[in-house]
Design an enzyme around this catalytic site. Structure first.
Site, mmCIF file in Angstrom:
data_model
loop_
_atom_site.group_PDB
_atom_site.id
_atom_site.type_symbol
_atom_site.label_atom_id
_atom_site.label_comp_id
_atom_site.label_asym_id
_atom_site.label_seq_id
_atom_site.Cartn_x
_atom_site.Cartn_y
_atom_site.Cartn_z
ATOM 1 N N SER A 145 6.911 0.787 -2.532
ATOM 2 C CA SER A 145 7.684 -0.375 -3.012
ATOM 3 C C SER A 145 7.295 -0.674 -4.454
ATOM 4 O O SER A 145 6.184 -0.357 -4.882
ATOM 5 C CB SER A 145 7.367 -1.609 -2.170
ATOM 6 O OG SER A 145 6.074 -2.098 -2.479
ATOM 7 N N ASP A 146 8.181 -1.283 -5.207
ATOM 8 C CA ASP A 146 7.749 -1.878 -6.466
ATOM 9 C C ASP A 146 6.776 -2.999 -6.102
ATOM 10 O O ASP A 146 6.686 -3.435 -4.946
ATOM 11 C CB ASP A 146 8.934 -2.390 -7.296
ATOM 12 C CG ASP A 146 8.544 -2.550 -8.776
ATOM 13 O OD1 ASP A 146 7.331 -2.590 -9.080
ATOM 14 O OD2 ASP A 146 9.454 -2.645 -9.625
ATOM 15 N N TRP A 147 6.047 -3.466 -7.094
ATOM 16 C CA TRP A 147 4.944 -4.404 -6.853
ATOM 17 C C TRP A 147 5.479 -5.757 -6.363
ATOM 18 O O TRP A 147 6.065 -6.517 -7.120
ATOM 19 C CB TRP A 147 4.118 -4.537 -8.119
ATOM 20 C CG TRP A 147 2.983 -3.551 -8.231
ATOM 21 C CD1 TRP A 147 1.701 -3.854 -8.594
ATOM 22 C CD2 TRP A 147 2.983 -2.144 -7.966
ATOM 23 N NE1 TRP A 147 0.915 -2.718 -8.561
ATOM 24 C CE2 TRP A 147 1.673 -1.657 -8.176
ATOM 25 C CE3 TRP A 147 3.948 -1.230 -7.538
ATOM 26 C CZ2 TRP A 147 1.307 -0.323 -7.993
ATOM 27 C CZ3 TRP A 147 3.590 0.112 -7.361
ATOM 28 C CH2 TRP A 147 2.296 0.530 -7.587
#
Ligand code: BGC
Length: 833
Positions: free
Chosen positions: A274-276
């Site tokens: 996932s993106d952060w």
């Protein structure tokens, strides 16, 4: 360093900092030159990676706790300043993973080569250069203790307002795909796992966390997805899911994207991270095919274990996610028993390469009356104007910001190149760091310039000052330590915001030349008495700060000084900037602050003015016609100064061409004037421009751009001759001759475009970029260029059949210097299948 550290604290604020076990010695590497395996074409149905006995055995021995711990980030006991960390399983010889940004250099707390921004690399139209760029990233990443690089970013440049356009490549899907594939190969040649991001449609920063991007199947395939698909075909190890929603569902829990398309159709066998902070739930995400949550385990820690125990997530699903990660680690030698030592960093090789890219990608937008290159009298008397002539503009902000080895001031490089006999003078033109507040202006008097407050102590000032007339003030605080609280007439001018909002607030001019953090606030002030209160808290480590200001009179004096310098010099090099960063979009396409007025004033007295643009994306240029030349350097990296001097003095030919159309005005872009397209309405936006992204839209709508896609001047002149097109091997073979007709050796990017097929009942662009060739030719030299147009380029995506269909029958082919300068045209017939 301070930027990297503040980035880390921002992540900590979000509740999870990357961490690593101190296991440097037991992390494996691929020997130099031993390219990791390509994505296995034999990957099983819907992404089942081909199992190996070794991974099976590991999976059999891992407990559920150990498995889920491999699926999310966790704090790093020995952080190197990287973005993420996954602890390993030491008892089974699984090493920790360190994940670092990013696209323009390896972002850790230590110094690294700050490469020119990817958009500058892309402007070279040179896939081989992209491969080399990837190798520099991969080698440095390994040398700096990292295993996974959070790059490349391949989201298309859909709107010039988007804050991260400098981190990505182009508005054109084909060019993006070519460069991404080579960049991924380059990173992975060095044993580093590349992560293509942000899958998909993170084409803007406004509302990026929640915006729902509504897009048709045909548009998706023919535009944004091309780069991701190319990365998968090149064997990319990891894919990062975007923050936004795609057609109603968050990208990180989007089964259609992650499972059906990425794994099912494209055969991706690496892992999806996932993106952060982009994971929104446990069951939906893991079942959709998101393997790893970053930066912490909010959803994939205890909640995932509970979901498995409760039966809403199966053991098999968890095993599959773990298997994808371990299989990829194994493919890169990270599970090897005898790890290969990490390489050492070669800073000078990195610097040489950075300079090469900066010259290869620089775009000469305009050059009238031989303003450039600077030779003879023009090279002997130069006024260098602008704050970024003195403080180099190295890179963009946000997670792509790199701590450079060193970065020279453009002024220094220009002085060196001009030599001893030349007069080179610098004036600010625009003061971005401010002047001291005269102590006597304040009642009671106070010196607010360069104060120190010891740890544990506080200092405050409360008083007034009086303005004789209305004025516009920019108050600027510089500080190291806890930010001082400054109240003007009761308003807190520099409030500390929460988490990433604070981190992204600074931009690149967010640091003074001596490293202090800078915040600015501009206000119109009425004549009369104003109250100013400053409270400075030494905190744990002490505080150093200064409060500065710029007034209207100060601004006028700076411009007047610049005008005088321009009058006295033969030529002017004016450095202009625009300070873009992740986390926010641009609010205007104009140059910020007083720069347009400065250019107007300077060019009015000296038309031999070259404007050097250190900007992130396209800019409107109402002042263009007054200038002699405009050189687009984007964010040129740590060697930008030397590269700029190389170009200004004609030591190299400007080798770049625009990878995005520059609009005449803000409304005249593919998304301009339609809030539904950009920035979206009620949390939703629609890509109703369809397949007509970038230059395709300007052609379809017959809108005249300021500078078209593919545009860029050379110091020599070029002719295009003798186009021949014939059907060959399921595609078209295009041949033509490019001739250097000028007096100098030069670089040309010959471009081929393709018209629509009458046989298809689908919306098609007026012209698509079908191929290109970068050439270096001596004066008078000619070269026969061959460009093959493949079946994919001849095809459109048919949403009824859910597949590519070739556009057969007569097709028009064009060749030339830009999407709007196409002197050659021919027709060929594509056979139907
Ligand atoms: C960015 C990513 C980056 C990640 C880790 C996010 O805010 O969108 O591109 O890789 O942070 O720093």
């Amino acid at each position: 360093m301070s930027e990297a550290v503040s980035r880390r604290s921002a992540v900590r604020l979000l509740g999870a900092l990357g961490a690593t076990l101190a296991t440097a010695g037991c992390v494996a590497a691929v020997p130099p030159g031993a390219a990791p395996r390509k994505a296995s074409p034999a990957a099983g149905p819907a992404g089942q990676p081909a199992g190996t006995a070794r991974i099976d055995a590991l999976l059999g021995r891992l407990t559920l706790d150990e498995k889920t711990a491999l699926l999310h980030g966790a704090p790093d006991p020995a952080p190197l300043g990287q973005a993420g960390h996954v602890p390993g399983v030491p008892r089974l010889g699984v090493p920790a993973l360190r994940l670092a940004d990013g696209p323009a250099g390896v972002r850790v707390a230590a110094r690294a080569t700050a490469l020119p921004a990817p958009v500058l690399l892309a402007s070279a139209f040179d896939p081989a250069l992209a491969r080399e760029y990837g190798r520099v990233l991969g080698r440095e990443g390994r040398a700096l203790g990292q295993d996974v690089l959070l790059a490349p970013m391949v989201n298309l440049i859909r709107t010039p307002f988007a804050g991260r356009n400098f981190e990505t490549f182009a508005e054109d899907p084909r060019l993006t795909a070519d460069l991404v594939a080579e960049l991924v190969r380059g990173i992975q040649d060095e044993g580093m796992i590349a992560t293509v991001k942000h899958f998909a449609l993170n084409n803007q920063e406004r509302g990026r966390d929640t915006i729902d991007v509504v897009v048709s199947e045909q548009t998706l395939h023919e535009t944004e997805l091309r780069g991701f698909e190319a990365a998968v075909a090149a064997g990319v190890g990891a894919v990062m899911g975007a923050y936004n929603k795609v057609n109603g569902t968050y990208a990180c829990e989007n089964k259609a994207l992650l499972d059906e398309l990425l794994r099912g159709r494209w055969g991706f066998d690496g892992w999806v991270v996932s993106d952060w902070g982009a994971t929104h739930g446990t069951v939906a995400s893991v079942n959709a095919g998101l393997d790893m949550e970053m930066p912490g385990g909010t959803h994939y820690g205890a909640p995932l274990r509970e979901a498995v125990r409760g039966g809403s997530v199966s053991q098999d699903t968890v095993d599959l996610a773990v298997r994808r990660i371990l299989t990829t680690m194994d493919r890169f030698g990270l599970l090897a028993e005898h790890p290969v030592a990490r390489p050492t960093r070669d800073a000078s090789a990195g610097a040489r390469f950075a300079r090469k890219v900066a010259t290869a990608g620089a775009v000469l937008l305009r050059n009238e009356h031989g303003t450039l290159p600077l030779t003879g009298a023009a090279a002997r008397s130069i006024a260098v104007i602008g704050p970024t002539g003195q403080v180099p503009f190295v890179g963009g902000g946000g997670s792509a910001h790199v701590v450079p080895d060193a970065a020279e001031a453009p002024l220094t490089a220009i002085k060196r190149r001009a030599g001893n006999g030349a007069s080179v003078r610098h004036v600010l033109g625009e003061d971005v760091y401010g002047r001291a507040l005269p102590p006597t202006l304040l009642t009671p008097p106070a010196d607010l310039d360069d104060r120190s407050v010891d740890a544990g102590r506080r200092w405050s000032h409360e008083g007034t000052f009086t303005l004789a007339a209305d004025d516009e003030w920019t108050l600027i605080v510089h500080y190291a330590g806890k930010r001082p609280v400054v109240r003007l007439d009761g308003e807190d001018l520099f409030p500390v915001r929460q988490g990433v909002a604070e981190y992204f607030a600074g931009g690149l001019l967010g640091a003074a030349p001596d490293g202090l953090t800078v915040r600015r606030h501009t206000r119109a002030l009425k004549a009369g008495v104003h109250r100013l209160a400053v409270t400075a808290d030494g905190g744990d480590k002490g505080l150093r700060f200064r409060l500065r200001h710029i007034t209207r009179a100060g601004r006028a004096a700076d411009v007047a000084e610049a005008v005088k310098a321009a009058e006295e010099a033969h030529s002017v090099v004016l450095f202009a900037y625009e300070d873009a960063t992740e986390g926010r979009d641009r609010t205007s396409l104009a140059l910020p602050g007083g720069q347009a007025a400065l250019i107007e004033a300077v060019t009015a007295v000296n038309p031999r003015t070259t404007v050097v643009l250190n900007t992130s994306s396209s800019t409107t240029m109402p002042w263009l016609a007054r200038t002699g030349a405009v050189l687009q350097m984007y964010y040129p990296g740590q060697e930008g100064a030397g590269a700029t001097a190389d170009l200004l003095f004609g030591d190299v030919d400007p080798g770049g061409r625009l990878t995005q159309t520059f609009p005449v005005e803000e409304r005249a872009t593919p998304v301009g004037g339609d809030p539904q397209r950009y920035p979206g309405v009620g949390g939703r936006q629609e890509y109703t421009e369809g397949v007509h992204v970038g230059h395709r839209w300007y052609d379809a709508q017959k809108v005249e751009p300021l500078f078209p896609f593919g545009h860029g001047l050379s110091y020599t002149t070029w002719a295009y001759e003798k186009l021949a097109v014939r059907a060959e091997r399921g595609g078209l073979r295009v041949e033509f001759t490019v001739r250097n007709t000028g007096p100098r050796k030069g670089v040309e990017v010959a471009q081929v475009y393709l018209g629509p097929a009458g046989s298809l009942r689908l919306d098609q662009p007026v012209r698509v970029l079908a191929g290109y060739r970068r050439l270096t030719l001596a004066p008078g030299q000619a070269q026969r260029v061959t460009v093959d147009i493949d079946a994919r380029t001849l095809s459109s995506w048919d949403p009824d059949q859910h597949t590519w269909v070739v556009g057969s029958g007569p097709r028009e082919v064009f060749a030339g210097r830009s999407s709007r300068e196409l002197p050659l045209r021919a027709r060929a017939v594509v056979a139907s299948r």
